[in-house]
Design an enzyme around this catalytic site. Structure first.
Site, PDB file in Angstrom:
ATOM      1  N   HIS A   1      66.171  92.590  36.369  1.00  0.00           N
ATOM      2  CA  HIS A   1      66.622  91.217  36.632  1.00  0.00           C
ATOM      3  C   HIS A   1      65.878  90.615  37.811  1.00  0.00           C
ATOM      4  O   HIS A   1      65.101  91.293  38.509  1.00  0.00           O
ATOM      5  CB  HIS A   1      68.129  91.197  36.897  1.00  0.00           C
ATOM      6  CG  HIS A   1      68.561  92.029  38.069  1.00  0.00           C
ATOM      7  ND1 HIS A   1      68.372  91.656  39.380  1.00  0.00           N
ATOM      8  CD2 HIS A   1      69.171  93.252  38.123  1.00  0.00           C
ATOM      9  CE1 HIS A   1      68.857  92.584  40.195  1.00  0.00           C
ATOM     10  NE2 HIS A   1      69.337  93.576  39.457  1.00  0.00           N
TER      11      HIS A   1
ATOM     12  N   CYS B   1      69.746  99.100  39.642  1.00  0.00           N
ATOM     13  CA  CYS B   1      68.979  98.226  38.760  1.00  0.00           C
ATOM     14  C   CYS B   1      67.534  98.074  39.236  1.00  0.00           C
ATOM     15  O   CYS B   1      67.172  98.504  40.335  1.00  0.00           O
ATOM     16  CB  CYS B   1      69.639  96.849  38.681  1.00  0.00           C
ATOM     17  SG  CYS B   1      71.107  96.804  37.642  1.00  0.00           S
TER      18      CYS B   1
END
Length: 402
Positions: free
Chosen positions: A132, A148
């Site tokens: 992301h 992440c």
């Protein structure tokens, strides 16, 4: 994932903990495009599938089309105590303008916009882990997330447009990275051990370099210094080219370092079925055809192309297709000497067997290849060679050292 509210294992923490170094090799503040991502036809893209390869130690994400790297981006992976998991995954879901939901308090969420911790793009790779964007670009290049893969917004948007649901994602932790540059130079990098899980020594680094044929062209001291630095900076070693002799591809390569071309002497001797020895005092290779200067690098013997003409009657050149091609040429006249040599390649004979010398003092002064001495046959005027070890024994020793 259908919901736009995601409880993210890799969401940004309010207090960022910066650690490590920015990735080197062209990954400054945003991704480096290494080729057009839109020119391939549908058929080409089907044959050469896109793949994402993430190296957590290097803090980098590479995008491949088939075996060709087309883009390289810096990332911010998980913190050492919330590391990004390694393994093989696929893009499971893609979302534009995602909403962030706090992993600590699901009632807290931030809609897409300049304050959203995951930026404007989200790609699920497994469970709550994803790739992301970010609202803290200064964090990229450090171990900062809860697991992440964080990217610059402009980079993740480019990546988003060039991958699909089902695109493979490989996540590794490799402190040593070896690459072949467009100019055929082999370059290697060593990154810091951010997760404290991969110790390195000279032998392990040489193993990485061996895959590119340059393991003998870096000193132990240089490798040790590079491990100690672990700064992710590039070190260029040499250029390498596939090596062919009379149409046959050899296992080793032609290596060009500092303008000098090195050819694997033992492999050339085997290919043309010529006996080969080594005079340690004179640093000379001796074959059935004559003698010439040689090089001993990490227990491997090399010669230059001009010496290969003398030793093996081979002439070679770098071809337009990027291969170093050698063929039989005219013999080169060479005076016969009487050096003390060690056999490196012994061709089998139907009439004679290998003879053994037992002088321990002499053997101790010679290199690790088999010993060989010469004597002049007064009647024939030729040089005969005695061998201490067979070719099989030499190859066995080389295998143990490799």
């Amino acid at each position: 994932m259908s919901s736009k509210k995601k409880i993210l294992a890799g969401a940004i923490a309010l207090a960022l903990s910066f650690g490590g170094y920015l990735p080197a090799a062209g990954t400054a503040e945003q991704g480096v495009s290494l080729g057009s991502l839109s020119v391939a036809s549908a058929a080409e893209q089907k044959d050469e599938q896109m793949k994402i390869s993430i190296n957590l130690a290097a803090r980098s994400l590479a995008l491949y089309r088939g075996n060709t790297r087309v883009a390289l981006y810096p990332i911010g992976p998980g913190k050492p105590y919330t590391p990004t998991p390694t393994g093989y995954y696929k893009i499971q879901d893609k979302e534009v303008n995602p909403t962030w939901t706090s992993p600590e308090d699901p009632s807290v969420s931030i809609s897409s916009g300049p304050d959203c911790p995951i930026g404007y793009r989200w790609m699920t790779i497994q469970g709550n882990y994803g790739i992301h964007g970010t609202n803290h670009p200064e964090s990229i290049g450090h171990y900062v997330s809860n697991g992440c893969i964080r990217m610059y917004n402009e980079d993740v948007e480019k990546l988003f447009d060039n991958v699909s649901v089902g695109t493979p994602v490989e996540i590794t932790y490799n402190r040593v990275v070896v690459e072949k540059a467009p100019d055929d130079q082999i370059v290697y990098y060593i990154y810091p051990d951010g997760y404290g899980r991969q110790d390195l020594d000279v032998d392990s680094v040489r193993t990485w370099l061996k895959g590119y044929g340059v393991q003998n062209f870096v000193s132990d001291e240089a490798i040790t210094q590079k491990i100690e630095a672990s700064d992710g900076e590039p070190t260029y070693i040499a250029k390498v080219y596939p090596l062919f002799v009379n149409g046959q591809k050899l296992q080793s390569k032609a290596v060009v370092q500092e303008g000098k071309t090195y050819l694997p002497a033992i492999e050339l001797a085997k290919e043309v079925k010529v006996n080969l020895g080594w005079d340690a005092k004179k640093e000379q290779l001796i074959s059935d055809y004559g003698s010439a200067h040689g090089y001993l690098k990490q227990d491997t013997y090399y010669c230059e192309p001009k010496e290969a003409e003398t030793l093996f009657h081979l002439q070679g050149t770098l071809a337009q297709d990027g291969t170093f091609t050698m063929t039989n040429g005219a013999p080169v006249a060479q005076a016969t000497a009487e050096p003390e040599v060690k056999p490196l390649v012994e061709q089998p004979s139907a009439n004679t067997a290998a003879q053994t010398q037992s002088a321990a003092g002499e053997a101790a002064q010679q290199p690790t290849a088999a010993a060989q001495s010469t004597k002049t046959d007064a009647a024939a005027g030729q040089t005969q060679v005695k061998h201490e070890k067979t070719l099989q024994e030499i190859e066995a020793e080389a295998t143990k050292k490799g």
